[in-house]
Design a protein around this motif. Sequence first.
Motif, PDB file in Angstrom:
ATOM      1  N   UNK A   1       0.869  -1.178   0.000  1.00 43.46           N
ATOM      2  CA  UNK A   1       0.000   0.000   0.000  1.00 43.46           C
ATOM      3  C   UNK A   1       0.904   1.226   0.000  1.00 43.46           C
ATOM      4  N   UNK A   2       1.529   1.432  -1.155  1.00 47.54           N
ATOM      5  CA  UNK A   2       2.572   2.436  -1.342  1.00 47.54           C
ATOM      6  C   UNK A   2       2.119   3.541  -2.294  1.00 47.54           C
ATOM      7  N   UNK A   3       2.731   4.711  -2.152  1.00 51.95           N
ATOM      8  CA  UNK A   3       2.362   5.886  -2.942  1.00 51.95           C
ATOM      9  C   UNK A   3       2.601   5.672  -4.437  1.00 51.95           C
ATOM     10  N   UNK A   4       3.518   4.776  -4.790  1.00 51.58           N
ATOM     11  CA  UNK A   4       3.809   4.495  -6.196  1.00 51.58           C
ATOM     12  C   UNK A   4       2.529   4.160  -6.977  1.00 51.58           C
TER      13      UNK A   4
ATOM     14  N   UNK B   1      -1.076  -8.243  12.461  1.00 48.80           N
ATOM     15  CA  UNK B   1      -1.082  -7.533  11.178  1.00 48.80           C
ATOM     16  C   UNK B   1       0.339  -7.436  10.653  1.00 48.80           C
ATOM     17  N   UNK B   2       0.504  -7.726   9.364  1.00 49.45           N
ATOM     18  CA  UNK B   2       1.801  -7.591   8.701  1.00 49.45           C
ATOM     19  C   UNK B   2       1.639  -6.714   7.471  1.00 49.45           C
ATOM     20  N   UNK B   3       2.526  -5.732   7.340  1.00 45.75           N
ATOM     21  CA  UNK B   3       2.546  -4.846   6.182  1.00 45.75           C
ATOM     22  C   UNK B   3       3.759  -5.204   5.330  1.00 45.75           C
ATOM     23  N   UNK B   4       3.575  -5.172   4.018  1.00 43.97           N
ATOM     24  CA  UNK B   4       4.654  -5.502   3.089  1.00 43.97           C
ATOM     25  C   UNK B   4       4.931  -4.317   2.181  1.00 43.97           C
ATOM     26  N   UNK B   5       6.215  -4.118   1.918  1.00 39.95           N
ATOM     27  CA  UNK B   5       6.611  -3.025   1.046  1.00 39.95           C
ATOM     28  C   UNK B   5       7.621  -3.535   0.034  1.00 39.95           C
ATOM     29  N   UNK B   6       7.384  -3.206  -1.241  1.00 40.20           N
ATOM     30  CA  UNK B   6       8.282  -3.575  -2.325  1.00 40.20           C
ATOM     31  C   UNK B   6       9.318  -2.471  -2.483  1.00 40.20           C
ATOM     32  N   UNK B   7      10.583  -2.828  -2.445  1.00 44.85           N
ATOM     33  CA  UNK B   7      11.675  -1.870  -2.619  1.00 44.85           C
ATOM     34  C   UNK B   7      12.651  -2.421  -3.645  1.00 44.85           C
ATOM     35  N   UNK B   8      13.012  -1.559  -4.614  1.00 47.44           N
ATOM     36  CA  UNK B   8      13.908  -1.998  -5.682  1.00 47.44           C
ATOM     37  C   UNK B   8      15.008  -0.976  -5.904  1.00 47.44           C
ATOM     38  N   UNK B   9      16.048  -1.393  -6.594  1.00 48.17           N
ATOM     39  CA  UNK B   9      17.137  -0.482  -6.956  1.00 48.17           C
ATOM     40  C   UNK B   9      16.957  -0.061  -8.401  1.00 48.17           C
ATOM     41  N   UNK B  10      15.870   0.659  -8.640  1.00 47.50           N
ATOM     42  CA  UNK B  10      15.529   1.181  -9.953  1.00 47.50           C
ATOM     43  C   UNK B  10      14.633   2.402  -9.746  1.00 47.50           C
TER      44      UNK B  10
ATOM     45  N   UNK C   1      11.508   3.003  -9.965  1.00 46.21           N
ATOM     46  CA  UNK C   1      10.223   2.776  -9.304  1.00 46.21           C
ATOM     47  C   UNK C   1      10.421   1.916  -8.057  1.00 46.21           C
ATOM     48  N   UNK C   2       9.673   2.244  -6.997  1.00 45.45           N
ATOM     49  CA  UNK C   2       9.758   1.553  -5.711  1.00 45.45           C
ATOM     50  C   UNK C   2      11.145   1.686  -5.091  1.00 45.45           C
ATOM     51  N   UNK C   3      11.809   2.792  -5.392  1.00 42.23           N
ATOM     52  CA  UNK C   3      13.131   3.041  -4.845  1.00 42.23           C
ATOM     53  C   UNK C   3      13.002   3.718  -3.486  1.00 42.23           C
ATOM     54  N   UNK C   4      13.714   3.185  -2.511  1.00 41.80           N
ATOM     55  CA  UNK C   4      13.654   3.692  -1.135  1.00 41.80           C
ATOM     56  C   UNK C   4      13.981   5.184  -1.054  1.00 41.80           C
TER      57      UNK C   4
ATOM     58  N   UNK D   1       7.885   8.018  -3.396  1.00 39.66           N
ATOM     59  CA  UNK D   1       6.845   7.141  -3.939  1.00 39.66           C
ATOM     60  C   UNK D   1       6.871   5.736  -3.347  1.00 39.66           C
ATOM     61  N   UNK D   2       8.001   5.357  -2.759  1.00 40.93           N
ATOM     62  CA  UNK D   2       8.099   4.041  -2.107  1.00 40.93           C
ATOM     63  C   UNK D   2       7.472   4.062  -0.721  1.00 40.93           C
ATOM     64  N   UNK D   3       7.148   5.254  -0.221  1.00 38.81           N
ATOM     65  CA  UNK D   3       6.559   5.386   1.108  1.00 38.81           C
ATOM     66  C   UNK D   3       5.127   4.850   1.142  1.00 38.81           C
TER      67      UNK D   3
END
Length: 197
Positions: A23-26, A60-69, A71-74, A78-80
């Motif tokens: 559930x990320x801003x991206x 409850x567990x939250x998951x976040x996708x983070x990549x080195x590109x 999009x979804x870059x820490x 937008x990764x927030x």
Amino acid sequence: MSVIRFPRVSDDFGTPLFLFVDLQREYVVDGRAHALRHRQPWTGNCMRLLEFARKRGFPIAHFRLLKREPFFNRATPFAEWIEEFRPWPHEMVFERSQPSCYANESFAALLESLSRPDFVLAGLTCETNCLATLFDAHHRGHRALLVADASASRGLGEQSEGQVHDVATAIAGLLCEVATTAEIVARFAGRKPSLAV
């Protein structure tokens, strides 16, 4: 070619973990490559499900996708988290770089340590991240329940978000139970959370 559906195991879920995926801003900032055009019904239903799980005391567990590109870059905002879905301090947070939630080794180990690794899955995006998680759960013999109206899919080619989501939830139905937010709330409303290991 016809599909043969085998009957599901009839025993009920134990105490499920409630998983909220990416559930990320991206996904909600207009103009971003992965932004969803439609914010409802998934936003409202995810919030209802999260509030229900919090009020009842479910894990409850939250998951976040983070990549080195790009999009979804820490390093980008937008990764927030989408603000209303920001995890509370006592809730679990798992990060990963691959679609399946099982790509996070700590999460996979957590489920393996439970006597009944059951979970309720909601979030983004159903056609990739949710399905990848459900395939991994199925292969491990873990029980999952996808909340169809608290998740969403991206459009693919000429197929709209709704069309892709219908196909993704149909595929999910071959791997696990698929339900609505209202059905989940009714099903677990009287359940007292307890994680037996």
